[in-house]
Write an enzyme that holds these catalytic residues in place. Structure first.
Site, mmCIF file in Angstrom:
data_model
loop_
_atom_site.group_PDB
_atom_site.id
_atom_site.type_symbol
_atom_site.label_atom_id
_atom_site.label_comp_id
_atom_site.label_asym_id
_atom_site.label_seq_id
_atom_site.Cartn_x
_atom_site.Cartn_y
_atom_site.Cartn_z
ATOM 1 N N ASP A 99 0.842 -1.182 0.000
ATOM 2 C CA ASP A 99 0.000 0.000 0.000
ATOM 3 C C ASP A 99 0.883 1.240 0.000
ATOM 4 O O ASP A 99 2.082 1.163 0.295
ATOM 5 C CB ASP A 99 -0.940 0.019 1.208
ATOM 6 C CG ASP A 99 -0.191 -0.016 2.540
ATOM 7 O OD1 ASP A 99 0.950 -0.538 2.579
ATOM 8 O OD2 ASP A 99 -0.723 0.493 3.540
ATOM 9 N N GLU A 163 0.254 -1.274 5.694
ATOM 10 C CA GLU A 163 1.302 -0.733 6.566
ATOM 11 C C GLU A 163 1.114 0.754 6.828
ATOM 12 O O GLU A 163 1.492 1.258 7.885
ATOM 13 C CB GLU A 163 2.675 -0.977 5.937
ATOM 14 C CG GLU A 163 3.847 -0.730 6.883
ATOM 15 C CD GLU A 163 4.329 0.722 6.874
ATOM 16 O OE1 GLU A 163 5.097 1.093 7.795
ATOM 17 O OE2 GLU A 163 3.944 1.482 5.958
#
Length: 405
Positions: A99, A163
């Site tokens: 991400d 994350e």
């Protein structure tokens, strides 16, 4: 070691750039800012699998063991294992997250959601944090699958989801740890691959988000002697609390050893009050901030101390410094006293890596060979996911990207 380097060879730049181009092309869809933007990390997983499955046991084309783990639709993690020859020996690379933080194309000079090349620069959202790392480690695992190199240690790569934002849990490495899928990594060093820097990061900080609420007495600002000004109370109380904090938690001798850029700090970052006219002393206000704590101090000890400071100030509030001849925090005739409370959001501890470990020794030698020098460093930025691995007794060494293999 020389034989291993010769067999693996240099990074295949054409293959790396081609893969990175595909992955960066998904960056628009893996921006992480809920509830507006929820990433679909499986878009990235698809490209990694396209590179690795031909060399996997899944297709029968090679030794790589691939495990696509997903607890939420379209939000998977990927664990890739290259088996070694000695049971129990293991080396892992974890933290390559799929991400990214958000990007507004209007603020960029080029399209952030596609890979562009400017000389030796690779440009696009995620090239350094952390889609470039995803592509790089994918190329490493692909090379191992191609060459079928004989290694004593099993090599594991863990590509993770979620994350960049912690408002949604149970998606990324926290879920993998909870489900026991990383337990086998305890047998050897773990390198956390994340932020772009050519030098090893050997320490991170803890974080204690705090909120101080101050209660006074509302009154017209033309009659300040009839008020208890919570803003003045907040300024003076915070000054006292900070002074005590820095006395009780001074710079630690280990911070120089680890190369921390700063010692532990406590400071305000936000101030709020209910609102009102400029000629009105409010009844209350709130100051919020954080403690950034080097890993040589206990988070619990700091929280206990902050509560102790607040309790002592409340008990002796009339002794706190005031501001001007009519400033006060007690109105005896009305039996009123100003007061303060402290509350905490979820706190996390920092990590100090084992400087005597084999992982640290090897990493320093590799960095010096590739970069030309090695200078480990530490910061009080927080990585609570790493702390979770450390707490579970995984022999851990975080490593922030080396740009060449």
């Amino acid at each position: 070691m020389a034989d291993i380097e010769q067999i693996l060879g240099d990074l295949n730049k054409d293959s790396f750039v081609s893969l990175l181009k595909n992955i960066i092309g998904e960056s628009k869809y893996v921006q992480n800012n809920p509830p507006e933007l929820i990433p679909e990390e499986d878009r990235v997983v698809t490209h990694v699998l396209n590179s690795l499955l031909p060399y996997s046991t899944t297709t029968g084309g090679g030794p790589l063991i691939v495990n696509h783990v997903s607890n939420f639709p379209k939000r998977g993690n990927l664990i890739v294992e290259y088996p070694g020859t000695e049971p129990g020996k293991i080396l892992s690379f974890v933290g390559m997250h799929m991400d990214v933080v958000t990007a507004n194309p209007n603020d960029w000079e080029f399209d952030p959601f596609s890979l562009s090349i400017d000389g030796e620069k690779l440009r696009g959202r995620g090239t350094t944090d952390c889609l470039g790392h995803v592509a790089l480690v994918t190329e490493l695992m692909k090379k191992l699958g191609e060459t079928k190199l004989k290694l004593k240690s099993t090599v594991v790569a863990v590509f993770i989801a979620n994350e960049e934002n912690s408002s949604i849990t149970g998606v990324g490495v926290d879920a993998l740890v909870k489900d026991g899928l990383l337990n086998k990594l305890k047998g050897g060093p773990l390198f956390w691959i994340d932020t772009a820097d050519k030098q090893p990061c050997i320490g991170t900080g803890g974080m204690i988000p705090w909120k101080l609420h101050f209660t006074g007495k509302l009154f017209h600002s033309g009659l300040p002697h009839k008020a208890i000004n919570p803003l003045e109370l907040g300024m003076e109380a915070l000054k006292e609390i900070q002074s005590r904090f820095y006395k009780d938690f001074p710079p630690h001798k280990e911070e120089q050893v680890y190369g921390f850029a700063t010692p532990s700090t406590m400071k305000p970052t936000q101030w709020s009050y209910p609102g009102g006219g400029i000629n009105q002393i409010p009844a209350e206000c709130t100051i919020s901030g954080d403690v950034r704590l080097t890993p040589f101090y206990s988070v619990k000890d700091v929280m206990d101390k902050l509560q102790e400071y607040v309790d002592e100030i409340n008990e002796n509030i009339e002794k706190l410094d005031t501001r001007g001849p009519v400033s006060k925090y007690v109105l005896p005739e009305e039996n009123l006293r100003g007061s303060l409370t402290v509350t905490f959001n979820e706190a996390s501890s920092g990590v100090a890596c084992d400087l005597k470990s084999r992982g640290f020794e090897v990493l320093c030698k590799a960095t010096e060979k590739v970069v030309g020098h090695v200078k480990p460093y530490s910061i009080t930025g927080t990585l609570p996911l790493i702390r979770e691995l450390k707490v579970r007794h995984i022999s851990f060494f975080p490593f922030f990207m080396v740009t060449c293999l």
